[in-house]
Design a protein around this motif. Sequence first.
Motif, PDB file in Angstrom:
ATOM      1  N   ALA B   5       0.864  -1.168   0.000  1.00 59.15           N
ATOM      2  CA  ALA B   5       0.000   0.000   0.000  1.00 59.15           C
ATOM      3  C   ALA B   5       0.904   1.222   0.000  1.00 59.15           C
ATOM      4  CB  ALA B   5      -0.893   0.008   1.227  1.00 59.15           C
ATOM      5  N   GLN B   6       0.595   2.204  -0.849  1.00 60.98           N
ATOM      6  CA  GLN B   6       1.405   3.418  -0.901  1.00 60.98           C
ATOM      7  C   GLN B   6       0.520   4.628  -0.653  1.00 60.98           C
ATOM      8  OE1 GLN B   6       3.371   3.421  -4.685  1.00 60.98           O
ATOM      9  NE2 GLN B   6       4.978   2.012  -3.990  1.00 60.98           N
ATOM     10  N   LEU B   8      -1.934   5.233   1.167  1.00 56.70           N
ATOM     11  CA  LEU B   8      -3.336   4.880   0.995  1.00 56.70           C
ATOM     12  C   LEU B   8      -4.201   5.658   1.985  1.00 56.70           C
ATOM     13  CD1 LEU B   8      -5.013   2.842  -0.701  1.00 56.70           C
ATOM     14  CD2 LEU B   8      -4.861   1.294   1.247  1.00 56.70           C
ATOM     15  N   SER B   9      -5.182   6.396   1.449  1.00 56.66           N
ATOM     16  CA  SER B   9      -6.136   7.103   2.295  1.00 56.66           C
ATOM     17  C   SER B   9      -7.538   6.762   1.830  1.00 56.66           C
ATOM     18  CB  SER B   9      -5.941   8.620   2.195  1.00 56.66           C
ATOM     19  OG  SER B   9      -4.678   8.978   2.690  1.00 56.66           O
ATOM     20  N   SER B  22       1.220   3.434   4.394  1.00 59.60           N
ATOM     21  CA  SER B  22       2.158   2.799   3.475  1.00 59.60           C
ATOM     22  C   SER B  22       2.725   1.576   4.175  1.00 59.60           C
ATOM     23  CB  SER B  22       3.294   3.748   3.090  1.00 59.60           C
ATOM     24  OG  SER B  22       2.788   4.841   2.363  1.00 59.60           O
ATOM     25  N   ARG B  47      -8.752  -3.101   0.904  1.00 66.41           N
ATOM     26  CA  ARG B  47      -8.024  -2.436  -0.182  1.00 66.41           C
ATOM     27  C   ARG B  47      -6.855  -3.303  -0.644  1.00 66.41           C
ATOM     28  NH1 ARG B  47     -11.898  -0.210   0.560  1.00 66.41           N
ATOM     29  NH2 ARG B  47     -12.495   1.925   0.095  1.00 66.41           N
ATOM     30  N   THR B  59     -11.097   6.847  -2.252  1.00 64.72           N
ATOM     31  CA  THR B  59      -9.803   6.235  -1.979  1.00 64.72           C
ATOM     32  C   THR B  59      -8.723   6.969  -2.759  1.00 64.72           C
ATOM     33  OG1 THR B  59     -10.873   4.088  -1.723  1.00 64.72           O
ATOM     34  CG2 THR B  59      -8.499   4.069  -2.043  1.00 64.72           C
ATOM     35  N   THR B  60      -7.641   7.348  -2.083  1.00 65.66           N
ATOM     36  CA  THR B  60      -6.481   7.884  -2.795  1.00 65.66           C
ATOM     37  C   THR B  60      -5.263   7.054  -2.409  1.00 65.66           C
ATOM     38  OG1 THR B  60      -6.059   9.460  -1.028  1.00 65.66           O
ATOM     39  CG2 THR B  60      -7.386  10.246  -2.861  1.00 65.66           C
ATOM     40  N   GLY B  61      -4.202   7.208  -3.178  1.00 68.66           N
ATOM     41  CA  GLY B  61      -3.040   6.361  -2.962  1.00 68.66           C
ATOM     42  C   GLY B  61      -3.195   5.086  -3.782  1.00 68.66           C
ATOM     43  N   ARG B  62      -2.224   4.163  -3.652  1.00 65.92           N
ATOM     44  CA  ARG B  62      -2.247   2.986  -4.507  1.00 65.92           C
ATOM     45  C   ARG B  62      -2.010   1.713  -3.723  1.00 65.92           C
ATOM     46  NH1 ARG B  62       1.678   3.670  -9.473  1.00 65.92           N
ATOM     47  NH2 ARG B  62       3.286   3.829  -7.864  1.00 65.92           N
ATOM     48  N   VAL B  63      -2.523   0.619  -4.272  1.00 65.32           N
ATOM     49  CA  VAL B  63      -2.139  -0.706  -3.792  1.00 65.32           C
ATOM     50  C   VAL B  63      -1.497  -1.410  -4.973  1.00 65.32           C
ATOM     51  CG1 VAL B  63      -2.951  -2.920  -2.965  1.00 65.32           C
ATOM     52  CG2 VAL B  63      -3.967  -0.830  -2.069  1.00 65.32           C
TER      53      VAL B  63
END
Lengths: 365, 287
Positions: B5-6, B8-9, B22, B47, B59-63
């Motif tokens: 997870a980077q 991730l919000s 993260s 997520r 959702t923001t950020g990445r998986v």
Amino acid sequence: MNAAVRPASSAPRGTVGVGARRAPRRLALATLAAALAGAMLVAIGIGAVPIAPDDVVRILLHSAGLDVEVDSQQAAVLESIRLPRVLLAVLTGAGLGLAGALMQGLFRNPLADPALVGVSAGAALAASVVIVLGAGATAQLGSFALPTAAFAGALGATALVYRVGHGGGAISLPTMLLAGIAVNAFAFAGIGFLTYVADDQQLRDLTFWNLGSLAGGTWPVVATVVPFVLLAAGAAVLLAQPLNALALGEARAEHLGVHVARIKLGAIVVTALAAGAVVAVTGVIGFVGLVAPHLVRLACGPDQRVVIPGAALGGALLVVIADTVARTAATPADLPLGVLTAVFGAPLFLALLLRMRRRLLAEAA
Amino acid sequence: MTLAAQELSVHAGPTALLEHVSLSLSPGEVLAILGANGAGKSTLLGRLAGERGSPVVRTTGRVLLDARPIESWRPRELARRRAVLPQNPSLAFGYTALELAALGRHASGDDARAALAIAREALRATDAAHLADREVPTLSGGERARAHLACALAQLWDAECDHARYLLLDEPTAALDLAHQHEVLGIVREFTRTRGVGVVAIVHDLNLAAEYADRVALLVCGRLAAVGESTRVLDPGNVEAAFDVRARTLEHPLRPGPLIAVARRSARGVGDRRPPHANRHPVSAEP
């Protein structure tokens, strides 16, 4: 693993009960197929002109081109009256059984039935519209106008009920059934209105949908329904395993690699295809779609790879038997088949409800 | 190869369910996620599993799964790489435990016979082989939990496999008695070692987490308060802040490592050092 905790795992762990008793699948399907073939042979022979089963076989061989001696009157009755009617019974039962099995898989509930949740009524309303108002559609599409309209009506009703009964990844049974009541009420109001404005010929055609009957079983009708039911059957087989995964819920099915949105759409379309085509030519015949998959599940367990073909065969068997009773019980009268299936199906549905009562009450609370 | 997870919000309206989390997981490792109710554990697990969540959350950020955004994997490819055991698994109709476990092979391309063979092995691994022919609705809570775990294990069962695999467990021990809690986490850890599967498990029992996890992650109000070795992360200060309890670490009398002892924080106690952010999260919107 930690040796210190290992011995504890051999402690008593619940009762070791007897496994679920289930009929072997292939045997069950083969038995159903054989029973269906037998019932068809007998059904073809029963009526005002009785034909013994061996004569039925002889006539069938004769029409297949073999050199066998046959009674020409019997042959004429069989080929132009009995055979198309029995084949329509098979297609009707198979279509309704398939639609029932798919709906129950999609709704994850054994109480779903095309007639109960308004799919058949939606199809009947669309078909009625074509009969009364759709002279143009009939001219364009010929004999396919009715099934196509019924398919569209069934599709709309299934999608609507699914949409309403579905929330947060789960299906609410009370909501689904209530949505079905609303769709049924609306559709029958529409049919009532159309009955009111219809002329005499249209009125005669419309009476089909009020009662459900196979009396229209002629070769052209059979030919119209065949492609719809075959297509639905082929697609239903492909949906079987994904629907098994869907029993775990939508999120979990997705985790298992099922393309859930696609499968749900597929199940809705195929249900509408099977139920719509059948309703277009026979009217609303209830409870076959409810009972057939249920019986297969009782005997063989819930695996859709058995339930779907089993429900098609079992539904066909039920309708062949029921229609034979309908047209012979009070000869020369031809009892409406829909009335007959409701007389037997409704008490069965109540029995099912009683068995599931505790769970239903818990869900409704 | 990681599941990561980077930044991730996740927000539901103005409320943050997860904030700038993260975290990464490697194959062969067990990561326990700890935190109070509503801290965002299930949201994070969902997520990481590739769920998009309800339409009302943002959702923001990445998986990333093996450096590729998780939503770019096709369902079937993804299913061969990660399995998920939800908190309250449900099952419609009376499938047997064996049939349930075999559903785990859906994406594998196995034929029915091969799927059943693996399902049997998976049931044996979760000490549920004797339940194979029982219908799942007739099983006790603990038996059912083991049958569902077998389904998740079966999904990642292949001994030879050319890609990394991850197993995500939402409270796998919730329905189990003490012996089976240890048994199941032991099986899961064994599974990571022998098959190189990476495991993320939400666990409520700090001592279970300390015993079976290689690393633990502590969530407080949607933020990652600490992640790392359990001895470092589960120190009394962190535990007190995260769970609003009093905590001490002792030497464990039965195995190497610490024992985390906790007690209720007294309401009017003199030593009440409740930090301002340690309150329960105002929204318990775990999906």
